[in-house]
Design a protein around this motif. Structure first.
Motif, PDB file in Angstrom:
ATOM      1  N   ALA A  48       0.831  -1.207   0.000  1.00 23.53           N
ATOM      2  CA  ALA A  48       0.000   0.000   0.000  1.00 23.53           C
ATOM      3  C   ALA A  48       0.864   1.256   0.000  1.00 23.53           C
ATOM      4  N   GLY A  49       1.997   1.225   0.697  1.00 25.28           N
ATOM      5  CA  GLY A  49       2.913   2.363   0.686  1.00 25.28           C
ATOM      6  C   GLY A  49       3.518   2.608  -0.682  1.00 25.28           C
ATOM      7  N   LEU A  50       3.828   1.525  -1.394  1.00 24.15           N
ATOM      8  CA  LEU A  50       4.364   1.665  -2.750  1.00 24.15           C
ATOM      9  C   LEU A  50       3.301   2.216  -3.710  1.00 24.15           C
ATOM     10  N   ILE A  51       2.054   1.784  -3.515  1.00 22.89           N
ATOM     11  CA  ILE A  51       0.967   2.330  -4.329  1.00 22.89           C
ATOM     12  C   ILE A  51       0.805   3.826  -4.043  1.00 22.89           C
ATOM     13  N   ALA A  52       0.879   4.192  -2.766  1.00 27.52           N
ATOM     14  CA  ALA A  52       0.770   5.610  -2.400  1.00 27.52           C
ATOM     15  C   ALA A  52       1.953   6.405  -2.947  1.00 27.52           C
ATOM     16  N   ALA A  53       3.136   5.798  -2.987  1.00 24.03           N
ATOM     17  CA  ALA A  53       4.302   6.485  -3.558  1.00 24.03           C
ATOM     18  C   ALA A  53       4.098   6.719  -5.049  1.00 24.03           C
ATOM     19  N   ALA A  54       3.566   5.718  -5.742  1.00 25.62           N
ATOM     20  CA  ALA A  54       3.284   5.886  -7.173  1.00 25.62           C
ATOM     21  C   ALA A  54       2.241   6.980  -7.391  1.00 25.62           C
ATOM     22  N   ALA A  55       1.247   7.034  -6.517  1.00 25.73           N
ATOM     23  CA  ALA A  55       0.227   8.078  -6.627  1.00 25.73           C
ATOM     24  C   ALA A  55       0.832   9.462  -6.388  1.00 25.73           C
ATOM     25  N   THR A  56       1.761   9.540  -5.441  1.00 27.83           N
ATOM     26  CA  THR A  56       2.415  10.819  -5.155  1.00 27.83           C
ATOM     27  C   THR A  56       3.235  11.280  -6.354  1.00 27.83           C
ATOM     28  N   ILE A  57       3.937  10.358  -6.967  1.00 28.77           N
ATOM     29  CA  ILE A  57       4.763  10.711  -8.124  1.00 28.77           C
ATOM     30  C   ILE A  57       3.892  11.127  -9.305  1.00 28.77           C
ATOM     31  N   SER A  58       2.756  10.433  -9.490  1.00 33.95           N
ATOM     32  CA  SER A  58       1.895  10.729 -10.646  1.00 33.95           C
ATOM     33  C   SER A  58       1.132  12.047 -10.499  1.00 33.95           C
ATOM     34  N   GLN A  59       0.954  12.512  -9.266  1.00 36.19           N
ATOM     35  CA  GLN A  59       0.229  13.758  -8.987  1.00 36.19           C
ATOM     36  C   GLN A  59      -1.202  13.742  -9.525  1.00 36.19           C
ATOM     37  N   ASP A  61      -4.947  13.414  -8.593  1.00 35.48           N
ATOM     38  CA  ASP A  61      -5.726  13.589  -7.365  1.00 35.48           C
ATOM     39  C   ASP A  61      -6.610  12.384  -7.047  1.00 35.48           C
ATOM     40  N   ILE A  62      -7.204  11.791  -8.044  1.00 36.92           N
ATOM     41  CA  ILE A  62      -8.071  10.632  -7.805  1.00 36.92           C
ATOM     42  C   ILE A  62      -7.243   9.444  -7.348  1.00 36.92           C
ATOM     43  N   PHE A  63      -6.092   9.208  -7.989  1.00 38.87           N
ATOM     44  CA  PHE A  63      -5.198   8.118  -7.600  1.00 38.87           C
ATOM     45  C   PHE A  63      -4.675   8.333  -6.181  1.00 38.87           C
ATOM     46  N   ILE A  64      -4.358   9.563  -5.827  1.00 41.56           N
ATOM     47  CA  ILE A  64      -3.892   9.881  -4.472  1.00 41.56           C
ATOM     48  C   ILE A  64      -5.007   9.597  -3.461  1.00 41.56           C
ATOM     49  N   SER A  65      -6.225  10.012  -3.767  1.00 45.66           N
ATOM     50  CA  SER A  65      -7.352   9.773  -2.857  1.00 45.66           C
ATOM     51  C   SER A  65      -7.609   8.284  -2.658  1.00 45.66           C
ATOM     52  N   ILE A  66      -7.552   7.527  -3.739  1.00 47.62           N
ATOM     53  CA  ILE A  66      -7.768   6.082  -3.644  1.00 47.62           C
ATOM     54  C   ILE A  66      -6.654   5.430  -2.830  1.00 47.62           C
ATOM     55  N   SER A  67      -5.413   5.845  -3.041  1.00 46.26           N
ATOM     56  CA  SER A  67      -4.306   5.253  -2.285  1.00 46.26           C
ATOM     57  C   SER A  67      -4.395   5.617  -0.807  1.00 46.26           C
ATOM     58  N   LEU A  68      -4.820   6.838  -0.491  1.00 47.45           N
ATOM     59  CA  LEU A  68      -5.025   7.217   0.906  1.00 47.45           C
ATOM     60  C   LEU A  68      -6.093   6.343   1.548  1.00 47.45           C
ATOM     61  N   LEU A  69      -7.181   6.115   0.838  1.00 49.42           N
ATOM     62  CA  LEU A  69      -8.257   5.270   1.351  1.00 49.42           C
ATOM     63  C   LEU A  69      -7.768   3.840   1.564  1.00 49.42           C
ATOM     64  N   ILE A  70      -6.982   3.317   0.630  1.00 50.98           N
ATOM     65  CA  ILE A  70      -6.462   1.952   0.757  1.00 50.98           C
ATOM     66  C   ILE A  70      -5.588   1.815   2.002  1.00 50.98           C
ATOM     67  N   VAL A  71      -4.675   2.760   2.215  1.00 50.18           N
ATOM     68  CA  VAL A  71      -3.772   2.673   3.365  1.00 50.18           C
ATOM     69  C   VAL A  71      -4.547   2.830   4.675  1.00 50.18           C
ATOM     70  N   VAL A  72      -5.485   3.747   4.723  1.00 50.34           N
ATOM     71  CA  VAL A  72      -6.264   3.945   5.948  1.00 50.34           C
ATOM     72  C   VAL A  72      -7.088   2.694   6.272  1.00 50.34           C
ATOM     73  N   LEU A  73      -7.733   2.108   5.273  1.00 55.21           N
ATOM     74  CA  LEU A  73      -8.496   0.881   5.512  1.00 55.21           C
ATOM     75  C   LEU A  73      -7.585  -0.269   5.904  1.00 55.21           C
TER      76      LEU A  73
END
Length: 92
Positions: A48-59, A61-73
């Motif tokens: 999940a951290g790697l997915i969030a890192a990819a979302a951060t690099i891609s900038q 917003d939807i991918f970032i929101s989904i990755s935040l939700l995945i890590v929190v869950l």
């Protein structure tokens, strides 16, 4: 978001480093079920951290929101799994 990714990766690595030694009130070295939960938790947080890192690099917003939700869950699920392994206090 960078701090969030670092925290997810750190906690995942912490779980994987503590598969065979006690931490906090947990003793995964003496309980194979707890060891499995800790291993699953570590791997899932790293992924999940790697997915969030990819979302951060891609900038994106939807991918970032989904990755935040995945890590929190994921973190909530880990906490719910670990609560079953808390030591029980003796009844009076």
């Amino acid at each position: 978001m960078v701090i969030f990714v670092c925290l997810a990766l750190f906690v995942g690595g912490f779980f994987l480093r503590h598969l065979h030694k006690p931490f906090l009130v947990f003793h995964p070295e003496s309980n194979p079920n707890l060891s499995g939960v800790v291993k699953f938790s570590g791997v899932s947080l790293i992924i999940a951290g790697l997915i969030a890192a990819a979302a951060t690099i891609s900038q994106n917003d939807i991918f970032i929101s989904i990755s935040l939700l995945i890590v929190v869950l994921d973190v909530v699920g880990i906490q719910l799994m670990l609560i079953t392994f808390f030591p029980k206090s003796p009844k009076k």
